[in-house]
Scaffold this active site. Structure first.
Site, PDB file in Angstrom:
ATOM      1  N   ARG A   1       0.836  -1.214   0.000  1.00  0.00           N
ATOM      2  CA  ARG A   1       0.000   0.000   0.000  1.00  0.00           C
ATOM      3  C   ARG A   1       0.872   1.266   0.000  1.00  0.00           C
ATOM      4  O   ARG A   1       0.567   2.243   0.684  1.00  0.00           O
ATOM      5  CB  ARG A   1      -0.929   0.037   1.221  1.00  0.00           C
ATOM      6  CG  ARG A   1      -1.967  -1.052   1.254  1.00  0.00           C
ATOM      7  CD  ARG A   1      -2.954  -0.926   0.095  1.00  0.00           C
ATOM      8  NE  ARG A   1      -4.097  -1.792   0.292  1.00  0.00           N
ATOM      9  CZ  ARG A   1      -4.133  -3.088  -0.002  1.00  0.00           C
ATOM     10  NH1 ARG A   1      -3.069  -3.680  -0.547  1.00  0.00           N
ATOM     11  NH2 ARG A   1      -5.221  -3.796   0.207  1.00  0.00           N
TER      12      ARG A   1
ATOM     13  N   SER B   1     -10.207  -0.355   3.612  1.00  0.00           N
ATOM     14  CA  SER B   1      -9.475  -0.646   4.852  1.00  0.00           C
ATOM     15  C   SER B   1      -8.948   0.662   5.435  1.00  0.00           C
ATOM     16  O   SER B   1      -8.299   1.426   4.725  1.00  0.00           O
ATOM     17  CB  SER B   1      -8.282  -1.554   4.575  1.00  0.00           C
ATOM     18  OG  SER B   1      -8.714  -2.790   4.083  1.00  0.00           O
TER      19      SER B   1
ATOM     20  N   GLU C   1      -4.438   4.017   6.777  1.00  0.00           N
ATOM     21  CA  GLU C   1      -4.178   3.756   5.351  1.00  0.00           C
ATOM     22  C   GLU C   1      -4.610   4.897   4.431  1.00  0.00           C
ATOM     23  O   GLU C   1      -3.843   5.297   3.545  1.00  0.00           O
ATOM     24  CB  GLU C   1      -4.864   2.428   4.977  1.00  0.00           C
ATOM     25  CG  GLU C   1      -4.171   1.674   3.878  1.00  0.00           C
ATOM     26  CD  GLU C   1      -4.876   1.855   2.574  1.00  0.00           C
ATOM     27  OE1 GLU C   1      -4.213   2.212   1.597  1.00  0.00           O
ATOM     28  OE2 GLU C   1      -6.109   1.669   2.523  1.00  0.00           O
TER      29      GLU C   1
END
Ligand code: EPU
Length: 350
Positions: free
Chosen positions: A165, A246, A346
């Site tokens: 990510r 997420s 995130e």
């Protein structure tokens, strides 16, 4: 190129948070972006907010810096080599529709990444990943415009610095670990190398079960359908329930740290990595702390997947960015107190 003032951002972020952009510019071509650099040199130097689908974003107030909405569309087969189809798409293309289209053309490889919200241009920024495939596994190269100079440049996978990510597009120039391009590069086109010798990636437990049920090798479309069904069952549809996917990254710990955490709770979900580290399921950690279904104002923890924070107030009475961040901090604190780990957020928080 379209320039608007005092623009409501609620329809432009999947969380559905209310905020305004002082000034928003829509760009639909490379020359639009270059015109923007010439016309707004000051704003382009000061870290404009580049918006794709707004699916990985938490707005905590009105945005004072320039907001650039990328509407560059188009998709085509660029080259057809012995081993790969190289397919190019404009940054403003809808990600899921693009994946669907590649399969329709008979070019498999992106099926595990079906239904990820957002646009093609945002996909390399956080190196999107799901069900055993990451964008970097199918990435060929991208074009971007340097917002400081207006120059177009091309990056290959190594130059994008992909990680879990993560990429160079998530780090500023001052970040010592990376040659950061955040706030500087506006991605205009992304190219994908889709393998002609395709084999299904079905190591994710629920996909492996589906293969067993089927009793034969699945087609790319079959994997696509399974992934869509798994996502529908586990993850909220942002069109119905605002969210940013997420909300925390799955943390990686050393083997010793993992032993310590297992001592705190032997049921902890963990995956040993090839480099000796261990990845933990942040959703499990949050769930174990009892957060499913809990709320702060109109921000809540999704009851089927604790890793996802949701907007419980809909469009009429949405959660504020402050409520979302208060909830996120409370979760971080409680996971830290119980497991000694600080979860990393995130989405991009503005
Ligand atoms: N779990 C719980 N409780 C929860 C949530 C998860 O016990 O509330 C457990 C699950 O039972 C499972 C484990 O945690 O044993 C992992 O859960 P899951 O397979 O749903 O995946 P994840 O690690 O929570 C990651 C990605 C998702 C991606 C899935 C599938 C991150 C931050 N998230 O989630 O990506 O779809 O794997 O590959 O890496 C996203 O980035 O927005 C996203 C949705």
């Amino acid at each position: 190129m379209l320039v608007e003032n005092s623009v409501p951002l609620q329809p432009l972020n999947t969380f559905g948070i209310q905020a305004r952009a002082q000034q928003l510019v829509r760009v639909s071509s490379v020359s639009d972006v270059q015109r923007l650099c010439r016309g707004w040199p000051e704003a382009c130097q000061h870290w404009p907010l580049v918006l794709g689908g707004g699916s990985n974003l938490v707005l905590t107030g009105d945005v004072k810096t320039l907001v650039v909405k990328v509407d560059i569309v188009g998709r085509r087969l660029l080259t057809d080599t012995a081993s790969h189809w190289v397919v190019e798409a404009g940054a403003g293309e809808h990600w899921h529709n693009f994946v669907d289209w590649t399969l329709e053309q008979g070019w498999p490889g992106l099926e595990n990444l079906a239904m990820i919200p957002g646009t093609v241009g945002a996909s390399p920024v956080q190196n999107i990943g799901a069900y055993g495939v990451e964008l970097q596994d199918r990435f060929h190269s991208l074009d971007a415009v340097d917002l400081h100079t207006g120059d177009v440049f091309t990056l290959n996978a190594a130059q994008c610095g992909f990680g879990y990510r993560d990429s160079v597009f998530r780090h500023g120039a001052a970040d010592s670990r990376h040659l950061g391009l955040a706030g500087r590069a506006l991605i205009t086109h992304v190219r994908f190398a889709l393998p002609k010798r395709w084999s299904p990636e079905t190591s994710y437990l629920e996909l492996a079960r589906k293969v067993q049920e089927l009793g034969s090798a699945p087609s790319p479309r079959q994997v696509f359908d399974w992934v869509c069904a798994i996502r529908r069952a586990k993850l909220p549809d942002p069109a119905v329930l605002g969210n940013a996917g997420s909300f925390f990254k799955n943390p990686t710990v050393s083997a010793e740290q993992c032993t310590d955490i297992i001592a705190r709770d032997p049921k902890v979900v963990h995956y040993p990595m090839p480099d000796g580290t261990v990845k933990l399921a942040a959703g499990w950690l949050i769930d174990a702390c009892g957060w499913k279904g809990k709320t702060v104002g109109n921000a809540g923890v999704y009851d089927k997947q604790a890793l996802v924070l949701i907007n419980k107030g809909g469009a009429a009475n949405p959660a504020t960015g402050g409520e979302v961040m208060t909830l996120a901090k409370a979760i971080q604190t409680s996971v830290y107190e119980r497991f000694g780990l600080w979860l990393e957020i995130e989405p991009v928080v503005v």
